[in-house]
Design an enzyme around this catalytic site. Structure first.
Site, short mmCIF file in Angstrom:
data_model
loop_
_atom_site.label_atom_id
_atom_site.label_comp_id
_atom_site.label_asym_id
_atom_site.label_seq_id
_atom_site.Cartn_x
_atom_site.Cartn_y
_atom_site.Cartn_z
N ARG A 114 -17.72 14.65 26.28
CA ARG A 114 -17.63 13.21 26.49
C ARG A 114 -18.83 12.43 25.94
O ARG A 114 -19.96 12.92 25.97
CB ARG A 114 -17.51 12.91 27.99
CG ARG A 114 -16.18 13.36 28.56
CD ARG A 114 -16.08 13.18 30.06
NE ARG A 114 -14.74 13.52 30.52
CZ ARG A 114 -14.31 14.78 30.71
NH1 ARG A 114 -15.12 15.80 30.54
NH2 ARG A 114 -13.07 15.01 31.08
N HIS A 139 -13.75 14.57 23.27
CA HIS A 139 -13.33 15.50 22.21
C HIS A 139 -12.97 14.81 20.90
O HIS A 139 -11.97 15.13 20.26
CB HIS A 139 -12.15 16.34 22.70
CG HIS A 139 -12.46 17.27 23.86
ND1 HIS A 139 -13.71 17.80 24.08
CD2 HIS A 139 -11.67 17.76 24.85
CE1 HIS A 139 -13.68 18.58 25.15
NE2 HIS A 139 -12.46 18.57 25.65
N HIS A 213 -11.89 25.42 21.71
CA HIS A 213 -11.47 25.10 23.07
C HIS A 213 -10.39 26.05 23.59
O HIS A 213 -9.45 25.64 24.27
CB HIS A 213 -10.97 23.65 23.11
CG HIS A 213 -11.08 22.98 24.43
ND1 HIS A 213 -10.37 23.41 25.54
CD2 HIS A 213 -11.82 21.94 24.86
CE1 HIS A 213 -10.66 22.62 26.57
NE2 HIS A 213 -11.55 21.72 26.18
N ASP A 285 -16.24 22.03 35.96
CA ASP A 285 -16.05 21.31 34.69
C ASP A 285 -17.44 20.83 34.28
O ASP A 285 -17.70 19.63 34.22
CB ASP A 285 -15.06 20.15 34.89
CG ASP A 285 -14.53 19.62 33.56
OD1 ASP A 285 -15.04 20.06 32.50
OD2 ASP A 285 -13.63 18.76 33.58
N GLU A 351 -16.80 26.59 26.54
CA GLU A 351 -16.97 25.89 25.27
C GLU A 351 -18.45 25.81 24.93
O GLU A 351 -19.20 25.08 25.57
CB GLU A 351 -16.40 24.47 25.40
CG GLU A 351 -14.97 24.44 25.89
CD GLU A 351 -14.67 23.18 26.71
OE1 GLU A 351 -15.06 22.07 26.31
OE2 GLU A 351 -14.07 23.31 27.79
C1 BGC Z 1 -13.24 19.02 29.67
C2 BGC Z 1 -12.25 18.74 30.75
C3 BGC Z 1 -10.94 18.38 30.11
C4 BGC Z 1 -10.52 19.54 29.24
C5 BGC Z 1 -9.22 19.30 28.54
C6 BGC Z 1 -12.73 20.15 28.83
O1 BGC Z 1 -13.61 20.38 27.77
O2 BGC Z 1 -14.50 19.31 30.18
O3 BGC Z 1 -12.69 17.68 31.57
O4 BGC Z 1 -9.96 18.11 31.06
O5 BGC Z 1 -11.50 19.77 28.27
O6 BGC Z 1 -9.26 18.12 27.86
#
Ligand code: BGC
Length: 387
Positions: A114, A139, A213, A285, A351
């Site tokens: 983010r 992303h 991812h 997360d 990740e």
């Molecule tokens: C994020 C999550 C998100 C997920 C799928 C992850 O990298 O940290 O918050 O929901 O990606 O988008």
């Protein structure tokens, strides 16, 4: 256009013949055979035709990668008794990837994770990105690197097989400055690893943070919860977040909290603890700050063991951080590759990355890339088994 040198052209043709020959003689079984690469059609998007490459290493692993988003669709690996299953969450069709993919398997960029309010200032200029995860940008925006077709060339080297994937993102694509030329090289090694090498250059100052991812379930995609997997993270600190999942800026110790994975711990053991960070994230997360013994080079970041199958995933990286995401937003609305639906906690992602929101956090390692510099980073997913 430069005409290619005749001898180089010949080398190219020979290489293609070798690849095709290899493909033709690759038996359907993925164990005990020669390494192989097979390409097939996987539909089309508005950008053009999509292909799927199947890489086999002859040592028990088979990996399928799409030219769309550089998506790792499946990863088949043996368990401790040699039984092979797919451990990556995904879809069996392109439409689901285009319309509803929660980033399964993809190359994530230009900025993985983010950026607060989708805004950052670089060299005195403020850039606005799409707000696709209100109130933030996630992303890479609405149409990130996961939603483009990558120009792909297969290769074989030293018994390994792989793909070089290229994508050029124009200046101000999704609001990011600079034409960014990116290469991601995936190698399936004969040592049962997937090696990912990222390179990028720019013609104007910009920010970049690339990752893969993949969501894993080492007992098998679609087999249920990952809460029994034990996780070890080589990180004694993490970046706590505000309610919108943006780091507060502090690097907090994990010691004495449910965030602590410095020793192997079942993912489910403390996931329901009444701890503010777990409430905010609906589970894990969070970006972990890796304990780097050396400033540069590959180091272990994580080790995950699935006790019933004995499958082990070890992640090595050159990055300073790793986002541990326990699949909190999976909600039973997506049907995966094997026809079973994914519920909360049916997969996890690890990740490797620079920290979230680094363009707005001066104290975090920098994600700025300038003309003349090359962004280079490598991450390895190493598979194995334990007794
Ligand atoms: C994020 C999550 C998100 C997920 C799928 C992850 O990298 O940290 O918050 O929901 O990606 O988008």
């Amino acid at each position: 256009m430069h005409a290619s040198h005749p001898s180089l052209r010949r080398v190219g043709v020979v290489a293609v013949v070798v690849l095709v020959t290899g493909a033709l003689f690759t038996p359907p079984s993925n164990a005990g055979s020669a390494p192989g690469i097979v390409r097939e059609s996987f539909g089309a998007t508005a950008e053009g035709p999509v292909h799927r490459y199947t890489l086999t290493n002859g040592k028990g692993m088979r990996v399928r990668i799409l030219t769309y988003g550089g998506i790792i669709q499946t990863i088949e690996v043996p368990d401790r008794r040699g039984r092979t299953t797919n451990v990556a969450l995904g879809f069996d069709n392109l439409t689901d990837y285009v319309e509803r993919n929660p980033y399964f398997g993809c190359i994530t960029g230009r900025y993985a994770n983010r950026i607060a309010l989708g805004r950052f200032t670089l060299d005195g200029v403020t850039y606005q990105l799409p707000i696709n995860n209100a109130p933030n940008s996630l992303h890479g925006g609405d149409v990130g690197f996961d939603k483009h077709i990558w120009a792909t060339s297969p290769f074989r080297r030293d018994g390994n097989v792989g793909l070089v994937m290229r994508y050029t993102s124009p200046h101000l694509d999704q609001g990011y400055p600079g034409t960014l030329t990116t290469t991601v090289t995936y190698t399936l090694t004969r040592g049962n690893a997937i090696r990912m090498e990222y390179r990028a250059t720019t013609d104007r100052p910009t920010v970049v943070n690339l990752t893969n991812h993949t969501y894993f379930n080492l007992a098998g995609e679609g087999s249920g919860s990952i809460e029994n997997h034990t996780l070890q993270l080589d990180a004694s600190r993490y970046t706590p977040v505000d309610p919108t999942l943006i780091p507060t800026g502090s690097l907090d110790p994990v010691a004495g909290t449910p965030m602590d994975f410095t020793r192997p711990t079942a993912i489910g053991e403390r996931i329901r603890d009444d701890f503010t960070q777990l409430v905010i994230g609906r589970g894990f997360d969070h970006n972990y700050v890796l304990d780097r013994r050396h400033r540069t080079g590959l180091q272990r970041a994580a080790r995950v063991v699935e006790p019933r199958s004995g499958r082990v995933l070890t992640i090595l990286t050159e990055e300073p951080g790793i986002q541990f995401y326990s699949g909190n937003f999976l909600d039973g609305t997506l049907v995966g590759t094997s026809g079973r639906m994914y519920r909360q906690g049916d997969g996890f992602a690890l990740e490797t990355q620079h920290f979230p929101d680094s363009p707005n956090q001066a104290a975090f390692p920098s994600t700025v890339l300038r003309p003349g510099e090359t962004y280079r980073t490598t991450t390895i997913y190493q598979f194995g088994t334990t007794r």
